[in-house]
Design a protein around this motif. Structure first.
Motif, mmCIF file in Angstrom:
data_model
loop_
_atom_site.group_PDB
_atom_site.id
_atom_site.type_symbol
_atom_site.label_atom_id
_atom_site.label_comp_id
_atom_site.label_asym_id
_atom_site.label_seq_id
_atom_site.Cartn_x
_atom_site.Cartn_y
_atom_site.Cartn_z
ATOM 1 N N LEU A 27 0.822 -1.210 0.000
ATOM 2 C CA LEU A 27 0.000 0.000 0.000
ATOM 3 C C LEU A 27 0.858 1.262 0.000
ATOM 4 C CD1 LEU A 27 -2.821 -1.070 2.467
ATOM 5 C CD2 LEU A 27 -3.109 -0.518 0.043
ATOM 6 N N SER A 52 -5.563 5.691 5.188
ATOM 7 C CA SER A 52 -6.200 4.490 4.659
ATOM 8 C C SER A 52 -6.260 3.378 5.706
ATOM 9 C CB SER A 52 -5.439 4.008 3.425
ATOM 10 O OG SER A 52 -5.992 2.833 2.931
ATOM 11 N N LEU A 53 -5.172 3.190 6.437
ATOM 12 C CA LEU A 53 -5.155 2.159 7.470
ATOM 13 C C LEU A 53 -6.087 2.518 8.626
ATOM 14 C CD1 LEU A 53 -1.384 1.183 7.525
ATOM 15 C CD2 LEU A 53 -3.290 -0.096 6.522
ATOM 16 N N THR A 56 -9.567 1.779 7.477
ATOM 17 C CA THR A 56 -9.790 0.328 7.443
ATOM 18 C C THR A 56 -9.991 -0.215 8.856
ATOM 19 O OG1 THR A 56 -8.457 0.184 5.436
ATOM 20 C CG2 THR A 56 -8.837 -1.872 6.634
ATOM 21 N N TRP A 60 -13.183 -2.277 10.525
ATOM 22 C CA TRP A 60 -12.747 -3.662 10.669
ATOM 23 C C TRP A 60 -13.886 -4.617 11.037
ATOM 24 C CZ3 TRP A 60 -8.329 -5.371 8.860
ATOM 25 C CH2 TRP A 60 -7.933 -6.668 9.184
ATOM 26 N N TYR A 69 -7.802 -5.542 2.406
ATOM 27 C CA TYR A 69 -6.882 -4.892 1.462
ATOM 28 C C TYR A 69 -7.665 -4.102 0.421
ATOM 29 C CZ TYR A 69 -2.970 -4.063 -1.631
ATOM 30 O OH TYR A 69 -2.017 -3.447 -2.397
ATOM 31 N N ARG A 71 -10.578 -2.739 0.826
ATOM 32 C CA ARG A 71 -11.110 -1.554 1.515
ATOM 33 C C ARG A 71 -10.022 -0.487 1.647
ATOM 34 N NH1 ARG A 71 -15.693 1.066 3.161
ATOM 35 N NH2 ARG A 71 -16.645 -0.944 3.529
ATOM 36 N N ALA A 72 -8.831 -0.909 2.052
ATOM 37 C CA ALA A 72 -7.729 0.037 2.234
ATOM 38 C C ALA A 72 -7.321 0.652 0.897
ATOM 39 C CB ALA A 72 -6.541 -0.667 2.888
ATOM 40 N N TYR A 75 -9.985 3.182 -0.274
ATOM 41 C CA TYR A 75 -9.912 4.446 0.442
ATOM 42 C C TYR A 75 -8.683 5.237 0.019
ATOM 43 C CZ TYR A 75 -10.297 7.931 4.055
ATOM 44 O OH TYR A 75 -10.416 9.130 4.712
#
Length: 167
Positions: A27, A52-53, A56, A60, A69, A71-72, A75
């Protein structure tokens, strides 16, 4: 009840840490390509990754079998796309010249190229993610690829004149 909540939170934290350990490098590389920053000096890419993290992690428990991944990455891409106009296209903005490997491309070209070629996202998914027609995504990707494959003219060397043919 508290023990169960604490156990759930600990499991969630372990799962997320395992996800970050496996996905953060890729990422970050994608974010660095998007921002066109050099790999050793990429504060905007690191900020995109952190956002992004964090996003996510906030989702969760609601992923329900969805790949975190994806989703992250989604975003990361939408956050970059939203910020690209303000950073590059808005009037009166200070512009930092991109210097990374994709620096010859526009922000939109970088985004589509990274999604399509680096991340392997299908044209239809990229189009849906960005709110563009599939044909537009295809055209931008082809144009960006052609730009990368066409080496830039080296303007520092003088152009030699062609030699006349001798009889």
């Amino acid at each position: 009840m508290r023990d169960r909540q604490a156990s759930h939170n600990a499991r969630r934290a372990r799962e997320f840490q395992a996800f970050v350990a496996g996905a953060a490098g890729r990422l970050l590389h994608a974010a660095t390509l998007l921002t066109a920053e050099p790999p050793d000096d990429n504060p905007r890419a690191r900020r995109l990754l952190a956002l992004s993290l964090a996003h996510t992690y906030a989702y969760w428990d609601r992923l329900h079998g969805e790949d975190p991944y994806d989703r992250a990455r989604q975003y990361l891409a939408t956050r970059f796309a939203r910020g690209a106009w303000h950073r590059y296209g808005g009037p009166g903005r200070a512009r930092r010249r991109p210097v990374g490997p994709l620096s010859g491309l526009t922000a939109q070209e970088r985004l589509i190229l990274v999604l399509r070629l680096y991340e392997g996202v299908a044209e239809e998914q990229a189009a849906a993610l960005l709110g563009l027609p599939v044909e537009r995504v295809r055209t931008i990707c082809e144009r960006a690829t052609a730009t990368l494959l066409r080496p830039p003219a080296d303007r520092s060397r003088p152009v030699a004149e062609p030699k006349a043919a001798t009889p």
